[in-house]
Scaffold this active site. Structure first.
Site, PDB file in Angstrom:
ATOM      1  N   SER A 190      39.395 -37.965  66.519  1.00 50.58           N
ATOM      2  CA  SER A 190      38.292 -37.082  66.593  1.00 50.58           C
ATOM      3  C   SER A 190      37.850 -37.494  64.774  1.00 50.58           C
ATOM      4  O   SER A 190      37.457 -38.585  65.273  1.00 50.58           O
ATOM      5  CB  SER A 190      39.077 -35.679  66.358  1.00 50.58           C
ATOM      6  N   ASP A 240      36.785 -30.914  76.756  1.00 49.52           N
ATOM      7  CA  ASP A 240      36.006 -30.941  75.102  1.00 49.52           C
ATOM      8  C   ASP A 240      34.598 -30.822  75.348  1.00 49.52           C
ATOM      9  O   ASP A 240      34.410 -31.513  75.898  1.00 49.52           O
ATOM     10  CB  ASP A 240      36.644 -32.403  74.831  1.00 49.52           C
ATOM     11  N   HIS A 276      39.711 -29.813  73.155  1.00 47.94           N
ATOM     12  CA  HIS A 276      39.595 -30.523  72.476  1.00 47.94           C
ATOM     13  C   HIS A 276      41.056 -31.735  71.555  1.00 47.94           C
ATOM     14  O   HIS A 276      41.086 -32.621  71.700  1.00 47.94           O
ATOM     15  CB  HIS A 276      38.806 -30.615  70.947  1.00 47.94           C
TER      16      HIS A 276
END
Length: 383
Positions: free
Chosen positions: A158, A325, A358
């Protein structure tokens, strides 16, 4: 509390350390931090050649405690314990691993809750705005402290993946491998919108006091909890939530004639997550970190051409994404891969089937672990 037996694949009991830097740190905004502290943890041993060092870059709400436990009775290990340890993808029998809490954080490194030396009060909203490159510059000071000339790999998921890519462009000779997981070259408008909603939730809390809540001896708990609830939903997937909660009830029932309060399991879960987060995270840090996410654009200084941007990189890349995601969708990872291929760089790519959204990059999904482990063995072979 139940005593946790030490596992053979765990780094065991770890102790955070703090480094103080007296020299000013120039920031992207034109200001500088006159001095700053960095809290960090290390796992494994640095070899004689200092060639086996791995830098872990954390995501939005991450911190230095990535693996092991601080004491035997700690309920949960570090946030990436599934990936860091003996025999795990980031094998501490092979690698020396450095995990830090970035400046601007709220887990010991200098940030909005720290004392502003000019006022003697908490920095609060006066803490300088940050960009990813500021974290890179601070991480370079840590690199120098350990006398590391080149990272074996820089790894992040991320926001952590964004930092790893920034390293590859700014200091191409400083790393041999870049592992980018569930990340993007810039945020979509939808992502920026979610971050703005979360920030508004915080700023609308009556206890926010324009960011000076610590001076008023209070916290914007309700706003921060709501921000976390918003974010948490976006980190999950529809299928994952259906599997985990469905429409199961925590309290009450939906029978005709029933007038009692009804609470769905998912409602209870989100309230619990929000409440816990509001007690452990700083609201100004949340505002600062989400804005750094919004402002990140890897190719901005390269005429918005990601191929031109990646032409500066010299390391090998591993990019991973997860099918469910939607916050950092596989399309964003494929954009990274396509730009790297067009720039003539060495890149491996894996799209992992997973219904965890995610958050999948934090979960030991078997294929994810297998792919990650295989790539890190290649990193180890090059030591």
């Amino acid at each position: 509390m139940t005593h946790q037996p030490e596992q053979q694949d765990s780094v065991g009991i770890v102790t955070p350390q703090t480094l103080h830097f007296d020299q000013p740190l120039a920031l992207s905004c034109g200001r500088s931090l006159p001095e700053h502290d960095i809290v960090f943890e290390t796992y494994g041993e640095l070899n004689a050649a200092r060639s086996n060092a791995i830098l872990i870059c954390h995501a939005l709400s991450g911190h230095h405690h990535a693996a092991g436990r601080h004491h035997p009775d700690e309920r949960k290990p570090g946030w990436w314990d599934s990936c860091i340890g003996p025999g795990k993808p980031i094998d501490t029998n092979v690698f020396f691993v450095l995990s830090i809490n970035n400046i601007g954080g709220c887990h010991g490194s200098t940030g909005p809750t720290s004392t502003n030396p000019d006022t003697g009060k908490p920095w609060g909203p006066d803490f300088p705005p940050l960009r990813c490159r500021d974290w890179v510059e601070s991480q370079r000071l840590m690199m120098a402290h350990f006398d590391i000339e080149q990272w074996a790999a820089i790894i992040g998921g991320s926001l952590g993946g964004m930092q790893a890519m920034r390293w590859a462009l700014e200091y191409p000779d400083a790393m041999r491998h870049c592992v980018v997981i569930a990340s993007a070259m810039k945020l979509s408008a939808q992502n920026i919108a979610f971050n703005e909603i979360a920030r508004n939730a915080i700023c609308s809390d009556p206890n926010f006091h324009q960011g000076r809540y610590l001076e008023h001896d209070t916290l914007p708990r309700q706003g921060l909890a709501l921000a976390r609830m918003i974010g948490h939903v976006t980190y999950l997937s529809d299928d994952g939530m259906k599997e985990k909660f469905g429409r199961d009830l925590k309290a009450g029932d939906l029978k005709l004639g029933s007038q009692g309060p009804v609470e769905f399991q998912v409602e209870s879960y989100l309230r619990h997550q929000g409440s816990r987060f509001a007690e452990s995270f700083d609201a100004n840090t949340y505002l600062l970190m989400t804005k750094a996410l919004d402002y990140y654009d890897l190719a901005r200084e390269y005429d918005d051409d990601p191929v031109a941007a990646f032409s500066h990189a010299k390391c090998r890349f591993m990019v991973m994404s997860f099918t469910s995601d939607w916050r950092f969708a596989p399309d964003r990872s494929r954009e990274i891969v396509d730009a790297l291929v067009a720039a003539g760089k060495s890149v491996s790519y894996a799209e992992i089937e997973a219904n965890h959204g995610h958050d999948a990059f934090l979960i030991p999904i078997p294929r994810y672990m297998a792919v990650f482990n295989a790539y890190m063995k290649r990193v180890a072979e090059g030591l």
